[in-house]
Design an enzyme around this catalytic site. Structure first.
Site, PDB file in Angstrom:
ATOM      1  CB  SER A   1      -0.957  -0.041   1.197  1.00  0.00           C
ATOM      2  OG  SER A   1      -1.932   0.970   1.122  1.00  0.00           O
TER       3      SER A   1
ATOM      4  CG  HIS B   1      -4.358  -1.913  -2.095  1.00  0.00           C
ATOM      5  ND1 HIS B   1      -4.858  -2.597  -1.017  1.00  0.00           N
ATOM      6  CD2 HIS B   1      -3.754  -0.816  -1.556  1.00  0.00           C
ATOM      7  CE1 HIS B   1      -4.576  -1.967   0.103  1.00  0.00           C
ATOM      8  NE2 HIS B   1      -3.915  -0.885  -0.201  1.00  0.00           N
TER       9      HIS B   1
END
Length: 277
Positions: free
Chosen positions: A153, A178
């Protein structure tokens, strides 16, 4: 004050007012101390174990010999002297404030020497990660990023934000990208405002990844639609990092040992099949 008052009534007003003893004792019936049973002992043990697990981790202390005697540092302060910044654990506002302060301090010491940032993070708050990212781009120092363990992330964004050619990973790390996630509650208008804001953050993150990986926005959008896990070699091909290292340069070596991509063996040529009549 009435010294000598006990809840069990064994000694009540024992000093100045002994006549009050029987009256007060009637209001405080004798209580036995709780007996220690197996259940109580197990409950106490579980409570102590939970307290120990919630305690802060111990930070090693490094003691150095100087001309003026001994000097003690905690391990992170000692690493800071070597221009090493550690981004470990979830990224929140407190972690961001510490990392930003260290980056600004190292720039004040020298704006030409490189800064080494070691990342082992599952991600965290987007705004906190962007605060670190903007500081990395703001200062003049070249920044070497190192992935140890995982960079997921916002951790992967900080890994990719290092100086080109100075973004590294160890061979068994994992990298994940993501799209941002979040939630909203309240009135319908408030939820619509929050949804619009998270869509703006999504496009902003896509542009940052596209800038540092040299990938097109279409490729970034497709890759970040869901959780995309990568090995260091896959992240290198994607453009998130530049080198996968085994160990630093040893004596007599100019460059560190790199993980080389295994060559793909060519498939054996098929024998021609005779034509059938």
């Amino acid at each position: 004050m009435w010294p000598g008052i006990l809840v069990g009534g064994a000694r009540v007003a024992s000093c100045r007012y002994p006549a009050l003893g029987p009256r007060l004792a009637a209001h405080f019936p004798a209580q036995r101390p709780p007996q220690r049973t197996l259940q109580n002992g197990l409950a106490l043990q579980r409570c102590l174990h939970a307290t120990a697990t919630r305690a802060l981790p111990l930070i090693p202390i490094v003691v150095e010999q100087t001309g003026r005697g001994e000097r003690a540092y905690d391990i992170y302060s000692r690493l800071l002297r070597e221009r090493i910044v550690c981004v470990m654990g979830p990224i929140d506002d407190s972690v961001a404030s510490l990392v930003i302060a260290q980056l600004l301090f190292l720039q004040s010491e020298s704006n030409k020497k490189p800064i080494h940032m070691y990342i082992n993070s599952p991600g965290g708050v987007v705004t906190a990660g962007l605060a670190i990212y903007d500081t990395m781009q703001y200062i003049l120092n070249p920044i070497c990023t190192w992935c140890v363990g995982q960079a997921a992330s916002m951790g992967s964004l900080l890994l990719a934000a290092g100086t080109p050619g100075m973004r590294h990973s160890l061979p068994n790390s994992r990298i994940m990208i993501h799209q941002p996630s979040g939630g909203a509650r309240g009135q319908a208008t408030d939820i619509a405002i929050q949804a619009e804001e998270i869509m703006k953050l999504k496009k902003q993150l896509y542009n940052i990844y596209a800038k540092h990986t040299k990938q097109s926005l279409q490729v970034i959008e497709s890759a970040m639609e869901r959780d995309r896990y990568m090995s260091p070699m896959e992240a290198q091909e994607f453009g998130i990092l530049d080198k996968v290292l085994v160990h630093p340069p040893q004596d007599g070596e100019d460059e560190p040992t790199l993980v080389q991509k295994e060559p793909v063996e060519a498939a054996p040529a098929a024998e021609p099949v005779p034509a059938s009549t």
